[in-house]
Design a protein around this motif. Structure first.
Motif, mmCIF file in Angstrom:
data_model
loop_
_atom_site.group_PDB
_atom_site.id
_atom_site.type_symbol
_atom_site.label_atom_id
_atom_site.label_comp_id
_atom_site.label_asym_id
_atom_site.label_seq_id
_atom_site.Cartn_x
_atom_site.Cartn_y
_atom_site.Cartn_z
ATOM 1 N N LEU A 75 15.149 28.120 45.804
ATOM 2 C CA LEU A 75 15.884 27.913 44.557
ATOM 3 C C LEU A 75 16.599 29.198 44.142
ATOM 4 N N GLY A 76 15.927 30.332 44.346
ATOM 5 C CA GLY A 76 16.557 31.612 44.036
ATOM 6 C C GLY A 76 17.785 31.873 44.881
ATOM 7 N N TRP A 77 17.735 31.454 46.149
ATOM 8 C CA TRP A 77 18.892 31.639 47.013
ATOM 9 C C TRP A 77 20.092 30.828 46.538
ATOM 10 N N LEU A 78 19.859 29.701 45.929
ATOM 11 C CA LEU A 78 20.972 28.915 45.397
ATOM 12 C C LEU A 78 21.742 29.706 44.339
ATOM 13 N N SER A 79 21.016 30.313 43.423
ATOM 14 C CA SER A 79 21.656 31.130 42.387
ATOM 15 C C SER A 79 22.311 32.366 42.991
ATOM 16 N N PHE A 80 21.637 32.970 43.981
ATOM 17 C CA PHE A 80 22.160 34.183 44.610
ATOM 18 C C PHE A 80 23.476 33.905 45.324
ATOM 19 N N VAL A 81 23.525 32.811 46.068
ATOM 20 C CA VAL A 81 24.734 32.470 46.825
ATOM 21 C C VAL A 81 25.913 32.222 45.884
ATOM 22 N N GLN A 82 25.660 31.526 44.796
ATOM 23 C CA GLN A 82 26.735 31.258 43.849
ATOM 24 C C GLN A 82 27.208 32.555 43.173
ATOM 25 N N ALA A 83 26.266 33.421 42.818
ATOM 26 C CA ALA A 83 26.625 34.689 42.173
ATOM 27 C C ALA A 83 27.428 35.580 43.115
ATOM 28 N N VAL A 84 27.038 35.633 44.392
ATOM 29 C CA VAL A 84 27.765 36.434 45.371
ATOM 30 C C VAL A 84 29.188 35.910 45.546
ATOM 31 N N ALA A 85 29.332 34.596 45.600
ATOM 32 C CA ALA A 85 30.660 34.010 45.731
ATOM 33 C C ALA A 85 31.550 34.377 44.550
ATOM 34 N N ILE A 86 30.990 34.347 43.354
ATOM 35 C CA ILE A 86 31.765 34.693 42.157
ATOM 36 C C ILE A 86 32.212 36.150 42.206
ATOM 37 N N THR A 90 36.236 36.979 43.082
ATOM 38 C CA THR A 90 36.994 37.438 41.918
ATOM 39 C C THR A 90 37.999 38.508 42.334
ATOM 40 N N ALA A 91 37.590 39.405 43.227
ATOM 41 C CA ALA A 91 38.487 40.454 43.713
ATOM 42 C C ALA A 91 39.667 39.855 44.487
ATOM 43 N N PHE A 92 39.448 38.714 45.131
ATOM 44 C CA PHE A 92 40.537 38.038 45.842
ATOM 45 C C PHE A 92 41.484 37.344 44.881
ATOM 46 N N TRP A 93 40.924 36.701 43.848
ATOM 47 C CA TRP A 93 41.751 35.933 42.916
ATOM 48 C C TRP A 93 42.619 36.815 42.036
ATOM 49 N N GLY A 94 42.175 38.063 41.758
ATOM 50 C CA GLY A 94 42.953 38.932 40.887
ATOM 51 C C GLY A 94 44.400 39.100 41.332
ATOM 52 N N PRO A 95 44.664 39.537 42.575
ATOM 53 C CA PRO A 95 46.052 39.662 43.031
ATOM 54 C C PRO A 95 46.804 38.330 43.047
ATOM 55 N N VAL A 96 46.095 37.230 43.276
ATOM 56 C CA VAL A 96 46.745 35.920 43.251
ATOM 57 C C VAL A 96 47.283 35.621 41.859
ATOM 58 N N LEU A 143 37.894 32.222 39.673
ATOM 59 C CA LEU A 143 39.281 32.364 39.232
ATOM 60 C C LEU A 143 39.397 32.481 37.710
ATOM 61 N N VAL A 144 38.396 31.967 36.986
ATOM 62 C CA VAL A 144 38.424 32.038 35.524
ATOM 63 C C VAL A 144 38.434 33.492 35.058
ATOM 64 N N ARG A 145 37.765 34.381 35.766
ATOM 65 C CA ARG A 145 37.623 35.773 35.305
ATOM 66 C C ARG A 145 38.961 36.497 35.227
ATOM 67 N N PRO A 146 39.740 36.594 36.309
ATOM 68 C CA PRO A 146 41.035 37.276 36.175
ATOM 69 C C PRO A 146 42.033 36.514 35.317
ATOM 70 N N LEU A 147 41.936 35.184 35.297
ATOM 71 C CA LEU A 147 42.849 34.406 34.460
ATOM 72 C C LEU A 147 42.666 34.725 32.985
ATOM 73 N N SER A 148 41.423 34.863 32.548
ATOM 74 C CA SER A 148 41.167 35.141 31.138
ATOM 75 C C SER A 148 41.749 36.491 30.739
ATOM 76 N N GLY A 149 41.555 37.509 31.586
ATOM 77 C CA GLY A 149 42.117 38.813 31.281
ATOM 78 C C GLY A 149 43.631 38.802 31.271
ATOM 79 N N TYR A 150 44.211 38.060 32.215
ATOM 80 C CA TYR A 150 45.677 37.975 32.293
ATOM 81 C C TYR A 150 46.256 37.335 31.040
#
Length: 230
Positions: A75-86, A90-96, A143-150
């Motif tokens: 169960l912990g790995w489920l949260s970890f995998v999602q957090a790592v993806a975020i 996020t660094a990829f979505w910023g330039p987009v 993608l929500v993270r850089p969009l909000s700042g933009y």
């Protein structure tokens, strides 16, 4: 034009700065919302959906443990995998986001992605499928993270950016509360909960252009006067 006018009435147009026309000022946050149509409200909706989807996971740990016969580590790995993806996507979505003068399609895509992978989580049959669904759910919601700042940085004057950022964070709290409550209440039928939530998100994403359209412009109207807040 006096220093500080940007915070009260909005900055002058580029033409005015160059001497090519009269100074045009805007009424702060109200003008910003008018220029972006329903874009600000759409972003808050996506923020609520993002936080609710993440809150589902913690509220459904008991049901997932029972149905997939897994323990606390899995169960912990489920949260970890999602957090790592975020964090990493996020660094990829910023330039987009920077490359798009009109991020309306990105807001729509984010909500659709959240709904799609939430529904996919509800259909997962193995633990591996569950891990994959949560990874891609995190990548979509990042993608929500850089969009909000933009959007906050480009469309609201200095005097109201703190308020708008506070509203954005409040929307996330509302989403977490909603997701935790629904997950706890419908834990016994968690698959239907995630399928229904995903379907609603996807439907809203598809209808977003119709719900937010203003005549004569794109449904978020980004790009037309964007450079007024450089």
């Amino acid at each position: 034009h006096r220093p500080g006018d940007e915070d009260q009435l909005g900055p002058p147009s580029l033409a005015a700065r160059a001497g090519g026309g009269p100074i045009m000022r805007h009424n702060g946050a109200a003008a910003a919302r008018q220029r972006c149509g329903g874009g600000w409200e759409a972003l808050l909706l996506v923020s609520v959906a993002d936080a609710a989807d993440m809150a589902f996971l913690g509220a459904l740990f008991g049901a997932l443990e029972r149905d997939f016969v897994i323990g606390p580590t899995e169960l912990g790995w489920l949260s970890f995998v999602q957090a790592v993806a975020i964090k990493f996507t996020t660094a990829f979505w910023g330039p987009v986001v920077d490359a798009r003068s009109e991020p309306d399609g990105l807001i729509q895509m984010t909500l659709f992605g959240i709904g799609l992978f939430s529904a996919a989580t509800g259909m997962a049959q193995t633990y591996g499928q569950l891990l994959a669904c949560r990874f891609f759910a995190g990548a979509a919601s990042a993608l929500v993270r850089p969009l909000s700042g933009y959007i906050i940085g480009r469309w609201f004057p200095h005097s109201t950016r703190g308020k708008q950022f506070g509203l954005f964070k409040t929307s996330q709290t509302v989403g977490r509360m909603t997701g935790t409550f629904l997950g706890a209440y419908f834990a016994s039928s968690w698959r239907w909960l995630l399928l229904s939530f995903g379907a609603v998100c996807c439907l809203l994403a598809l209808l977003m252009p119709l719900l937010c359209t203003r005549p004569g412009s794109g449904y978020l109207s980004f790009g037309t006067t964007e450079k007024q807040y450089p």
